[in-house]
Design a protein around this motif. Structure first.
Motif, PDB file in Angstrom:
ATOM      1  N   GLU A 102       0.819  -1.216   0.032  1.00 27.70           N
ATOM      2  CA  GLU A 102       0.095  -0.027  -0.176  1.00 27.70           C
ATOM      3  C   GLU A 102       0.824   1.241   0.095  1.00 27.70           C
ATOM      4  O   GLU A 102       0.512   2.101  -0.760  1.00 27.70           O
ATOM      5  N   ALA A 103       2.129   1.114   0.741  1.00 20.22           N
ATOM      6  CA  ALA A 103       2.856   2.416   0.883  1.00 20.22           C
ATOM      7  C   ALA A 103       3.714   2.600  -0.544  1.00 20.22           C
ATOM      8  O   ALA A 103       4.095   3.705  -0.977  1.00 20.22           O
ATOM      9  N   HIS A 104       4.155   1.196  -1.266  1.00 23.95           N
ATOM     10  CA  HIS A 104       4.755   1.486  -2.195  1.00 23.95           C
ATOM     11  C   HIS A 104       4.225   0.399  -3.186  1.00 23.95           C
ATOM     12  O   HIS A 104       4.920  -0.747  -3.604  1.00 23.95           O
ATOM     13  N   PRO A 105       3.054   0.865  -4.026  1.00 28.76           N
ATOM     14  CA  PRO A 105       2.287  -0.092  -4.938  1.00 28.76           C
ATOM     15  C   PRO A 105       3.384  -0.498  -6.149  1.00 28.76           C
ATOM     16  O   PRO A 105       2.854  -1.572  -6.744  1.00 28.76           O
ATOM     17  N   GLU A 106       4.292   0.244  -6.544  1.00 28.55           N
ATOM     18  CA  GLU A 106       5.121  -0.037  -7.627  1.00 28.55           C
ATOM     19  C   GLU A 106       5.813  -1.323  -7.421  1.00 28.55           C
ATOM     20  O   GLU A 106       6.284  -2.009  -8.295  1.00 28.55           O
ATOM     21  N   LEU A 107       5.872  -1.735  -6.150  1.00 22.36           N
ATOM     22  CA  LEU A 107       6.757  -2.913  -5.752  1.00 22.36           C
ATOM     23  C   LEU A 107       6.228  -4.299  -6.584  1.00 22.36           C
ATOM     24  O   LEU A 107       6.729  -4.978  -6.696  1.00 22.36           O
ATOM     25  N   GLU A 108       4.966  -4.544  -6.390  1.00 21.41           N
ATOM     26  CA  GLU A 108       4.096  -5.546  -7.009  1.00 21.41           C
ATOM     27  C   GLU A 108       4.553  -5.788  -8.177  1.00 21.41           C
ATOM     28  O   GLU A 108       4.961  -7.110  -8.679  1.00 21.41           O
ATOM     29  N   GLU A 109       4.382  -4.902  -9.184  1.00 18.48           N
ATOM     30  CA  GLU A 109       4.646  -4.932 -10.706  1.00 18.48           C
ATOM     31  C   GLU A 109       6.072  -5.676 -10.716  1.00 18.48           C
ATOM     32  O   GLU A 109       6.576  -6.204 -11.623  1.00 18.48           O
ATOM     33  N   LEU A 110       6.993  -4.435  -9.871  1.00 19.78           N
ATOM     34  CA  LEU A 110       8.398  -4.866 -10.126  1.00 19.78           C
ATOM     35  C   LEU A 110       9.051  -6.318  -9.900  1.00 19.78           C
ATOM     36  O   LEU A 110       9.678  -6.793 -10.357  1.00 19.78           O
ATOM     37  N   LEU A 111       8.204  -6.779  -8.720  1.00 23.77           N
ATOM     38  CA  LEU A 111       8.852  -7.959  -8.053  1.00 23.77           C
ATOM     39  C   LEU A 111       8.351  -9.143  -8.809  1.00 23.77           C
ATOM     40  O   LEU A 111       8.911 -10.214  -9.069  1.00 23.77           O
ATOM     41  N   ASN A 112       7.147  -8.949  -9.378  1.00 23.79           N
ATOM     42  CA  ASN A 112       6.290  -9.923 -10.075  1.00 23.79           C
ATOM     43  C   ASN A 112       7.072 -10.251 -11.622  1.00 23.79           C
ATOM     44  O   ASN A 112       6.903 -11.231 -12.219  1.00 23.79           O
ATOM     45  N   GLN A 113       8.214  -9.353 -11.965  1.00 21.74           N
ATOM     46  CA  GLN A 113       9.119  -9.421 -13.221  1.00 21.74           C
ATOM     47  C   GLN A 113       9.892 -10.758 -12.874  1.00 21.74           C
ATOM     48  O   GLN A 113      10.355 -11.337 -13.784  1.00 21.74           O
ATOM     49  N   LEU A 114      10.121 -11.427 -11.669  1.00 20.98           N
ATOM     50  CA  LEU A 114      10.775 -12.522 -11.422  1.00 20.98           C
ATOM     51  C   LEU A 114       9.827 -13.628 -11.766  1.00 20.98           C
ATOM     52  O   LEU A 114      10.652 -14.791 -11.719  1.00 20.98           O
TER      53      LEU A 114
END
Length: 297
Positions: free
Chosen positions: A246-258
Motif C-alpha cells: 500500500e505504501a509502495h504499490p510499484e513493488l508488486e509489478e516490479l517484483l512480479n517480473q521475477l
C-alpha cells in the motif's frame, strides 16, 4: 554436535532475538528477510538489487533467520518481504499438508490464509525447493536405494544429518517417519552449509537436503524418490506485507517480473556458483538479473 556447530547455532539464535526486538522499519527502507542457506542468500540479494536499482527506495537484508523467525518478523513488520515456499507456508498456518493435492492448491491455500494476516503472496518464481533424502553413490548401490520406502527395513542403521528445525517440523522428520514407518539410528542437526561435506566425508550416512542444492550434481549424489508422496509442494514465491504494498504499490509489478524466470535447474546452478565455485551471493544475483535485463550495468 561439535563445538563449532554449537557456537554457530548459539550465534544464530542470538541474532534472531536481536532481529525480533529491533522495532519498526524506516519509512523509505525495505527490509528483506532470508533464511540460513545459500539459496535464500542469493534470493534476498536478488530482491534487494531489483528494488534498489529500479526505485528510489533503500533496502537492507536480515539473513540467517529460522523459518519461525521469518514468519514472525514479516507478520510483526520487522521484515517487509522474503521468499517463502508453499509447503512451509502450509506448516506455518497449520494447514494439513494432506489437504492439498497439487502445487496450485497449495499456492491458493497459503495465499488465502496469509491474506488474513495482511501478507500477500506474489506470483511463483518458477521453481520448487522440496526436501529430499540424499545419499552417496556407494551407499545407494550397497543397499539398492532408489526410494525413501527402501529405508523401511534398514533405516535404523543410518545416521541422518538435517537442517536445524527439521526434527520438529510437521513436514519434517516426525511426519516422515510416521508416514513411512521407520526411524533413523540417530539424527544430527547441522547448518545446511555443512551437511554435504558431512555426507561426503562419511560423518553421516544420509542427509535431508533440498532438490535445488547445487552440491547434489557436483558430488554425484543420489536423491531418493518420495514414492509415498509425503512432502508437500514447496513452490517458491515472494511474500510481502500488504502495508508495504500500500505504501509502495510499484513493488508488486516490479517484483512480479521475477515470476517464472527461475526453474529448478537454474536455481541449482546459481546455488552451485556460490557453494562450489566460491562466488558471492550478491555477485551471482546481479549476474542473473543482468542476464534477464532486470537491472543495468
Amino acid at each position: 554436535m561439535n563445538k563449532k556447530l554449537k557456537a554457530l547455532g548459539m550465534s544464530m539464535i542470538l541474532g534472531l532475538f536481536i532481529l525480533v526486538g529491533c522495532g519498526t522499519n524506516e519509512e523509505n527502507e525495505i527490509v528483506i528477510g532470508g533464511k540460513d542457506f545459500t539459496e535464500q542468500y542469493i534470493l534476498a540479494e536478488m530482491l534487494s538489487l531489483l528494488i534498489s536499482e529500479n526505485t528510489e527506495l533503500d533496502t537492507s537484508t536480515e539473513l540467517n533467520l529460522g523459518t519461525a523467525v521469518v514468519h514472525g518478523a514479516i507478520e510483526s513488520g520487522d521484515v517487509d518481504l522474503s521468499v517463502e515456499y508453499t509447503g512451509t507456508g502450509l506448516m506455518n498456518m497449520g494447514i494439513d499438508i494432506d489437504s492439498v493435492d497439487s502445487s496450485e492448491e497449495a499456492y491458493a491455500a497459503v495465499s488465502e490464509a496469509y491474506d488474513e494476516l495482511g501478507i500477500s503472496w506474489l506470483e511463483p518464481l518458477g521453481f520448487a525447493n522440496t526436501y529430499t533424502l540424499t545419499v552417496n553413490q556407494e551407499t545407494a548401490q550397497e543397499y539398492n536405494l532408489q526410494n525413501i520406502s527402501d529405508l523401511t527395513e534398514i533405516g535404523a542403521e543410518f545416521s541422518l544429518g538435517a537442517p536445524q528445525g527439521f526434527a520438529e517440523r510437521s513436514d519434517g522428520l516426525p511426519g516422515l517417519v510416521e508416514h513411512y514407518g521407520f526411524e533413523f539410528g540417530n539424527t544430527t542437526m547441522m547448518a545446511p552449509a555443512l551437511m554435504y561435506s558431512a555426507l561426503v566425508e562419511g560423518e553421516v550416512d544420509i542427509i535431508a537436503g533440498f532438490t535445488t542444492d547445487g552440491q547434489v550434481a557436483a558430488y554425484d549424489l543420489t536423491t531418493l524418490d518420495d514414492d509415498k508422496q509425503f512432502f508437500p509442494p514447496y513452490d517458491a514465491a515472494i511474500q510481502i506485507r500488504n502495508e508495504t504494498l500500500e505504501a509502495h504499490p510499484e513493488l508488486e509489478e516490479l517484483l512480479n517480473q521475477l515470476a517464472g524466470r527461475l526453474d529448478d535447474a537454474k536455481m541449482a546452478e546459481l546455488n552451485a556458483q556460490v557453494d562450489m565455485d566460491g562466488e558471492e551471493p550478491n555477485a551471482v544475483a546481479r549476474e542473473f538479473l543482468l542476464s534477464e535485463g532486470l537491472v543495468e550495468e
